[in-house]
Design an enzyme around this catalytic site. Structure first.
Site, mmCIF file in Angstrom:
data_model
loop_
_atom_site.group_PDB
_atom_site.id
_atom_site.type_symbol
_atom_site.label_atom_id
_atom_site.label_comp_id
_atom_site.label_asym_id
_atom_site.label_seq_id
_atom_site.Cartn_x
_atom_site.Cartn_y
_atom_site.Cartn_z
ATOM 1 N N SER A 148 1.154 -0.993 0.239
ATOM 2 C CA SER A 148 -0.035 -0.486 -0.071
ATOM 3 C C SER A 148 1.081 1.120 0.442
ATOM 4 O O SER A 148 1.227 1.221 -1.079
ATOM 5 C CB SER A 148 -0.972 -0.184 0.992
ATOM 6 O OG SER A 148 -1.795 0.666 0.783
ATOM 7 N N ASP A 173 -0.528 -5.060 -3.934
ATOM 8 C CA ASP A 173 -1.788 -4.340 -3.772
ATOM 9 C C ASP A 173 -1.896 -3.035 -3.554
ATOM 10 O O ASP A 173 -3.411 -2.006 -2.085
ATOM 11 C CB ASP A 173 -2.679 -4.970 -2.574
ATOM 12 C CG ASP A 173 -3.983 -4.580 -2.522
ATOM 13 O OD1 ASP A 173 -4.792 -5.492 -3.925
ATOM 14 O OD2 ASP A 173 -4.883 -4.462 -1.479
ATOM 15 N N HIS A 344 -7.357 -6.489 1.889
ATOM 16 C CA HIS A 344 -5.814 -5.726 0.933
ATOM 17 C C HIS A 344 -5.164 -6.013 2.271
ATOM 18 O O HIS A 344 -3.820 -5.496 1.614
ATOM 19 C CB HIS A 344 -6.351 -3.868 1.906
ATOM 20 C CG HIS A 344 -5.634 -2.718 1.626
ATOM 21 N ND1 HIS A 344 -5.091 -2.737 -0.169
ATOM 22 C CD2 HIS A 344 -5.012 -2.052 1.910
ATOM 23 C CE1 HIS A 344 -4.122 -1.993 -0.069
ATOM 24 N NE2 HIS A 344 -3.894 -1.422 1.501
#
Length: 381
Positions: A148, A173, A344
């Protein structure tokens, strides 16, 4: 990125666990939400001092391994290096490598003079400075792996050539298009989170039941790096109203019992100071970092594609690809692996699968050697 707004980053029980993850339990068995120490997964912990003309900054790192390329791990926003704990245990048993998991500025146990400056430029320079402090002018081969926000910082670091011995780059991700779309709902998500927790166990339980971290084993070690003990009711992290709200809820439960209601109420009031001392809150107020969000992600896809080093993209779903990355993937500019049934926090939810994907990538590029009979399992994408 559908799940990005659920966690803008955000694992392994003690070694005796036969099945990593800890989410499966037999009927009637109570789940264990107690925290687990970092040394169940990492071999050592170190504070790296970075000096410059204006003073010193101290960066917390966790390390494992003694041979092979260095995997420099960068966590997502609000998380810490401890989010890589279970992944570290998984990959260190598959390939020859060294792990360095870094607490980025404003996160975990890292202490810097200006923790509010979370710009991509500043954090990228931090990564380069830590590498220089650790290895001097002759760093070993290094692969940057980021989740991220950390994935974005890894790309900015690589693009600025701040790690001269870079041999590979991995984003987990994070995709520019879907990340930018998700930023609109980020503040609403942050406002919906609990402001305080009555204990570490309570924080760990919330992280699993809310879906922020789907792997209980990871949550037990990772959440320790996300929250801290409140300094007191007068502190900004623990407003008095929150403490009183907790007390009032418990009073209502006590008043429903037969007799002794007023006594219990007085007891609760007497214990207020104790409860204040034991509350936990978030280590970083992510809502205050909003001005940096755009800088993390805007232009990220083309920046990633422009890096000349071998690249790997790991996603929780193929719907996360934006136009630039879709074209780049079709042109063979990077390898991609989709890991379904993850949230996530892919590296926490499925640490074994992420370790297998990274290990396969490194072996195929002849950057390292397998150990323990590990065999590549994923097809190239």
């Amino acid at each position: 990125m559908k799940d990005f707004h659920k966690s803008i980053t955000v694992s392994r029980c003690p070694t005796g666990s036969s099945k990593r993850g800890g989410n499966h339990r037999s009927p009637g068995r109570k789940r264990d939400f107690s925290p687990v120490l970092w040394n169940q997964y990492f071999e050592s912990m170190e504070d790296v001092v970075v000096e410059n003309e204006t003073g010193k900054d101290t960066f917390r790192i966790y390390k494992s391994g003694s041979e092979g390329p260095v995997l420099l791990l960068l966590h997502g926003g609000g998380h810490s290096a401890l989010s890589w704990a279970v992944f570290t245990s998984a990959i260190i048993n598959r390939i020859q490598c060294r792990i360095v998991a870094l607490d980025l500025r404003g996160h975990g146990e890292t202490k810097v003079r200006n923790p509010e400056d979370l710009s991509a430029e500043t954090m990228s320079k931090d990564v380069g400075n830590v590498v220089e402090a650790l290895y001097g002018d002759l760093p070993p081969p290094i692969m940057l792996i980021g989740h991220s926000m950390g994935g974005a910082i890894a790309v900015h670091t690589a693009a600025a050539n701040l790690v001269p011995s870079l041999l590979g780059l991995c984003m987990i991700d994070v995709v520019e298009g879907t990340a930018m779309d998700a930023l609109n709902s980020m503040q609403n998500f942050l406002r919906s989170r609990p402001k305080t927790f009555k204990s570490l166990e309570n924080a760990i339980e919330w992280s699993v039941k809310s879906g922020q971290i789907r792997n209980l084993e990871s949550a037990r070690v990772s959440m320790v790096g996300q929250v801290k003990q409140c300094e007191g009711a007068a502190s900004p992290e623990c407003p008095k109203a929150i403490v009183e709200g907790i007390i009032e809820e418990e009073e209502e439960e006590e008043d429903d019992d037969e007799g002794g209601g007023s006594v219990n109420k007085r007891k609760k009031e007497d214990d207020t100071e104790t409860k204040k001392e034991h509350l936990y809150t978030w280590r970083i107020e992510l809502a205050k970092t909003e001005k940096y969000w755009d800088g993390w992600f805007r232009g990220l896809s083309n920046l990633f594609l422009s890096c000349p080093t071998p690249k790997l993209l790991l996603l929780a779903g193929v719907d996360r690809l934006d136009k630039d990355l879709t074209i780049g993937q079709m042109q063979g500019k990077f390898q991609m692996q989709v890991l379904p049934q993850c949230g996530h926090a892919v590296h926490e939810d499925a640490p074994d699968k992420v370790a297998e994907a990274v290990a396969t990538f490194l072996i195929r590029h002849r950057f390292t050697e397998p150990i323990g009979g590990f065999q590549c399992v994923f097809p190239a994408c």
